[in-house]
Design a protein around this motif. Structure first.
Motif, short mmCIF file in Angstrom:
data_model
loop_
_atom_site.label_atom_id
_atom_site.label_comp_id
_atom_site.label_asym_id
_atom_site.label_seq_id
_atom_site.Cartn_x
_atom_site.Cartn_y
_atom_site.Cartn_z
N PRO A 173 -2.68 3.02 -17.52
CA PRO A 173 -1.25 3.34 -17.48
C PRO A 173 -0.69 3.22 -16.06
CG PRO A 173 -2.48 5.10 -18.55
CD PRO A 173 -3.47 4.20 -17.90
N ALA A 174 0.56 2.86 -15.96
CA ALA A 174 1.24 2.84 -14.65
C ALA A 174 2.70 3.19 -14.86
CB ALA A 174 1.11 1.46 -14.03
N LEU A 175 3.26 3.89 -13.88
CA LEU A 175 4.71 4.10 -13.84
C LEU A 175 5.23 3.28 -12.68
CD1 LEU A 175 5.05 7.99 -14.21
CD2 LEU A 175 5.11 6.22 -15.97
N GLU A 176 6.31 2.59 -12.88
CA GLU A 176 6.95 1.91 -11.76
C GLU A 176 8.25 2.62 -11.41
OE1 GLU A 176 8.44 -2.16 -11.90
OE2 GLU A 176 8.29 -2.20 -9.72
N VAL A 177 8.44 2.89 -10.13
CA VAL A 177 9.75 3.36 -9.66
C VAL A 177 10.44 2.14 -9.05
CG1 VAL A 177 10.96 4.97 -8.15
CG2 VAL A 177 8.74 5.61 -9.15
N ILE A 178 11.54 1.75 -9.66
CA ILE A 178 12.31 0.63 -9.10
C ILE A 178 13.52 1.20 -8.36
CG2 ILE A 178 11.59 -1.19 -10.69
CD1 ILE A 178 14.12 -0.62 -12.33
N ASP A 230 -4.22 6.15 -26.63
CA ASP A 230 -5.53 5.68 -26.14
C ASP A 230 -5.69 5.61 -24.62
OD1 ASP A 230 -6.36 5.30 -28.79
OD2 ASP A 230 -5.61 3.25 -28.81
N LEU A 231 -4.62 5.81 -23.84
CA LEU A 231 -4.74 5.67 -22.38
C LEU A 231 -4.37 6.95 -21.63
CD1 LEU A 231 -3.20 2.10 -21.70
CD2 LEU A 231 -5.60 2.68 -22.00
N GLY A 232 -4.26 8.07 -22.35
CA GLY A 232 -3.95 9.33 -21.68
C GLY A 232 -2.50 9.43 -21.23
N SER A 233 -2.26 10.29 -20.25
CA SER A 233 -0.89 10.56 -19.77
C SER A 233 -0.82 10.35 -18.27
CB SER A 233 -0.48 12.00 -20.08
OG SER A 233 -0.50 12.22 -21.47
N ILE A 234 0.40 10.19 -17.79
CA ILE A 234 0.62 9.96 -16.37
C ILE A 234 1.98 10.58 -16.03
CG2 ILE A 234 1.57 7.67 -16.86
CD1 ILE A 234 0.35 6.65 -14.32
N SER A 235 2.12 11.12 -14.82
CA SER A 235 3.40 11.74 -14.50
C SER A 235 3.75 11.62 -13.02
CB SER A 235 3.40 13.23 -14.90
OG SER A 235 2.65 13.97 -13.98
N VAL A 236 5.02 11.84 -12.73
CA VAL A 236 5.51 11.83 -11.36
C VAL A 236 6.71 12.78 -11.26
CG1 VAL A 236 7.05 9.82 -11.67
CG2 VAL A 236 6.10 10.32 -9.40
N ASN A 237 6.85 13.39 -10.09
CA ASN A 237 7.96 14.33 -9.84
C ASN A 237 8.86 13.78 -8.73
OD1 ASN A 237 6.85 16.59 -11.50
ND2 ASN A 237 5.18 16.33 -10.03
N PHE A 264 4.86 3.05 -7.11
CA PHE A 264 4.19 3.01 -8.42
C PHE A 264 3.13 4.10 -8.47
CE2 PHE A 264 0.08 1.21 -7.28
CZ PHE A 264 0.33 0.54 -6.09
N VAL A 265 2.81 4.49 -9.70
CA VAL A 265 1.82 5.54 -9.95
C VAL A 265 0.82 4.99 -10.94
CG1 VAL A 265 1.50 7.93 -10.76
CG2 VAL A 265 3.71 7.25 -9.78
N THR A 266 -0.46 5.19 -10.70
CA THR A 266 -1.47 4.84 -11.71
C THR A 266 -2.25 6.09 -12.06
OG1 THR A 266 -3.02 4.22 -9.96
CG2 THR A 266 -1.79 2.44 -10.98
N GLY A 267 -2.83 6.12 -13.22
CA GLY A 267 -3.59 7.30 -13.61
C GLY A 267 -3.95 7.21 -15.08
N GLY A 268 -3.97 8.37 -15.74
CA GLY A 268 -4.32 8.37 -17.16
C GLY A 268 -5.77 7.95 -17.36
N ARG A 269 -6.01 7.21 -18.45
CA ARG A 269 -7.37 6.81 -18.80
C ARG A 269 -7.46 5.30 -18.82
NH1 ARG A 269 -10.75 8.31 -24.31
NH2 ARG A 269 -12.58 7.14 -23.66
N ASP A 311 0.81 -1.23 0.00
CA ASP A 311 0.00 0.00 0.00
C ASP A 311 0.84 1.28 0.00
OD1 ASP A 311 0.78 -0.27 2.70
OD2 ASP A 311 -1.27 -0.53 3.46
N TYR A 312 1.94 1.28 0.75
CA TYR A 312 2.71 2.54 0.85
C TYR A 312 3.56 2.82 -0.39
CZ TYR A 312 6.88 -0.21 2.19
OH TYR A 312 7.93 -1.08 2.21
N PHE A 313 3.55 1.90 -1.35
CA PHE A 313 4.26 2.15 -2.63
C PHE A 313 3.46 3.10 -3.54
CE2 PHE A 313 6.58 -2.27 -3.10
CZ PHE A 313 7.22 -2.08 -1.89
N ALA A 314 2.13 3.20 -3.30
CA ALA A 314 1.26 3.92 -4.24
C ALA A 314 1.45 5.44 -4.13
CB ALA A 314 -0.19 3.56 -3.97
N VAL A 315 1.64 6.07 -5.28
CA VAL A 315 1.83 7.54 -5.35
C VAL A 315 0.79 8.06 -6.35
CG1 VAL A 315 3.44 9.37 -6.04
CG2 VAL A 315 4.31 7.31 -4.92
N GLU A 316 0.16 9.21 -6.02
CA GLU A 316 -0.88 9.72 -6.92
C GLU A 316 -0.29 10.24 -8.23
OE1 GLU A 316 -2.87 12.97 -5.03
OE2 GLU A 316 -0.99 14.03 -4.70
#
Ligand code: 0L1
Ligand code: MG
Length: 262
Positions: free
Chosen positions: A137-142, A253-260, A166-171, A86-91
Motif C-alpha cells: 500500500p502507498a498514500l500519495e500526497v500531491i 489483503d494489504l493491511g492499512s496505512i495512515s498519515v496525519n 508519499f507514505v508506504t506501509g501496511g502489508r 528521498d525527502y518525500f518519504a513519510v513513515e
C-alpha cells in the motif's frame, strides 16, 4: 518555437522554488502556449538534476492520472509520470507539517517494487508481474504548484506531476497472493469513508500502469531498473486535507496505512 535549454532551466527553477517555498504560481503554458509534452518532461528532468546536484536521491517513480476518476477530476485525458525523491518519504502513521505545503490532497495507491529490469517498448502486464518483487500500500500526497490545482497536461508534467510526499506501509505481498484487479480499499478521512475503489480503477489493472511507465521510459531509451519503487496512481479522486486531519486507508489483503496533518 522549441524551448531552448536556458528556458527549460528557468522554468525548472521557477517550479522547484514554488515547491520548496510552498507558494502557488500560474500554469507555465500561459507564457509558453506551444510547449510540448517532451519539453515538459525536460523541465521535470531539470528539476530532478537540481535536486541531485544538492545530494538529494531519487527513490522511485509515480504514475499520475491513471484512473478515470482522476482524469475527469483534473480535466486531462492521459496518464503521465513523475519522480519521487528521498525527502518525500513519510513513515506510516507519521505527521506532515501542512505549512510546508501549498494545498495538499491525498490519494490511495498500490505500489510495486521490482526485482528485474523492465525496458519498453512492448512491456505488458505479464512482464511486469514476472519482474515484481512485491506490492504494498502507498498514500500519495500531491501538491500542485499551480493556483487552485488548475493546469493542463503539459503544465502538470513539467511540475513533476504534483509530486510532494508519499507514505508506504501496511502489508506487502507477493503478486501471486493477491488479485490486484479486484483488490478493494476504503479510504477514510477522520474516520469517515470518503472513497471506495479497487485496483481495476488504475488502467484496468495496476500492473498496466507499471507497463506504461516502462514503455514511456523505453521510448526515451531509459530502463526501469531492478529494485524500482513505483506508485501506480490514485484509485479514487484525491481528497483535500488540512491541519488536524487523519487519512487512513484499509486495503483488502494489504493491511492499512495512515498519515496525519498538523
Ligand atoms: O494522479 C496523480 O498522482 C496526480 C498527478 C497530477 C495531477 C494532480 O495534481 O491531480
Ligand atoms: Mg498519485
Amino acid at each position: 518555437m522549441a524551448l531552448d535549454s536556458a528556458t527549460i532551466a528557468k522554468l525548472a527553477e521557477h517550479l522547484e522554488t514554488a515547491e520548496l517555498e510552498a507558494y502557488d504560481v500560474t500554469k507555465i503554458t500561459d507564457d509558453h502556449p506551444d510547449m510540448t509534452i517532451a519539453e515538459a518532461y525536460r523541465v521535470m528532468e531539470a528539476i530532478r538534476d537540481r535536486k541531485l546536484a544538492r545530494g538529494i536521491r531519487q527513490v522511485g517513480y509515480k504514475m499520475g492520472l491513471t484512473s478515470r476518476a482522476k482524469m475527469v477530476q483534473m480535466g486531462v485525458d492521459k496518464p503521465g509520470y513523475g519522480l519521487l525523491f528521498d525527502y518525500f518519504a513519510v513513515e506510516d502513521g507519521g505527521t506532515i507539517d501542512i505549512k510546508k505545503l501549498i494545498h495538499p490532497k491525498v490519494e490511495a495507491e498500490i505500489a510495486f517494487v521490482t526485482k528485474a529490469p523492465l525496458k519498453g517498448p512492448g512491456i505488458h502486464i505479464g512482464n511486469v508481474l514476472a519482474a515484481t518483487d512485491f506490492v504494498l500500500p502507498a498514500l500519495e500526497v500531491i501538491d500542485s504548484r499551480y493556483r487552485d490545482f488548475k493546469f493542463d497536461m503539459v503544465s502538470v508534467i513539467a511540475d513533476n506531476s504534483s509530486s510532494c510526499r508519499f507514505v508506504t506501509g501496511g502489508r506487502s505481498r507477493d503478486v501471486s497472493d493477491v488479485d490486484l484487479k479486484t483488490l478493494g480499499l476504503v479510504m477514510e478521512k477522520n474516520g469517515q469513508p470518503v472513497g471506495l475503489s479497487c485496483g481495476a480503477a488504475v488502467l484496468g489493472h495496476p500492473a498496466a500502469s507499471v507497463a506504461m511507465l516502462a514503455n514511456m521510459l523505453g521510448a526515451k531509451g531509459q530502463e526501469l531498473p531492478a529494485g524500482s519503487f513505483i506508485m501506480t496512481g490514485g484509485v479514487t479522486a484525491a481528497i483535500a486535507v488540512e491541519a488536524g486531519d487523519n487519512i487512513t486507508v484499509h486495503y483488502q489483503d494489504l493491511g492499512s496505512i495512515s498519515v496525519n496533518f498538523a
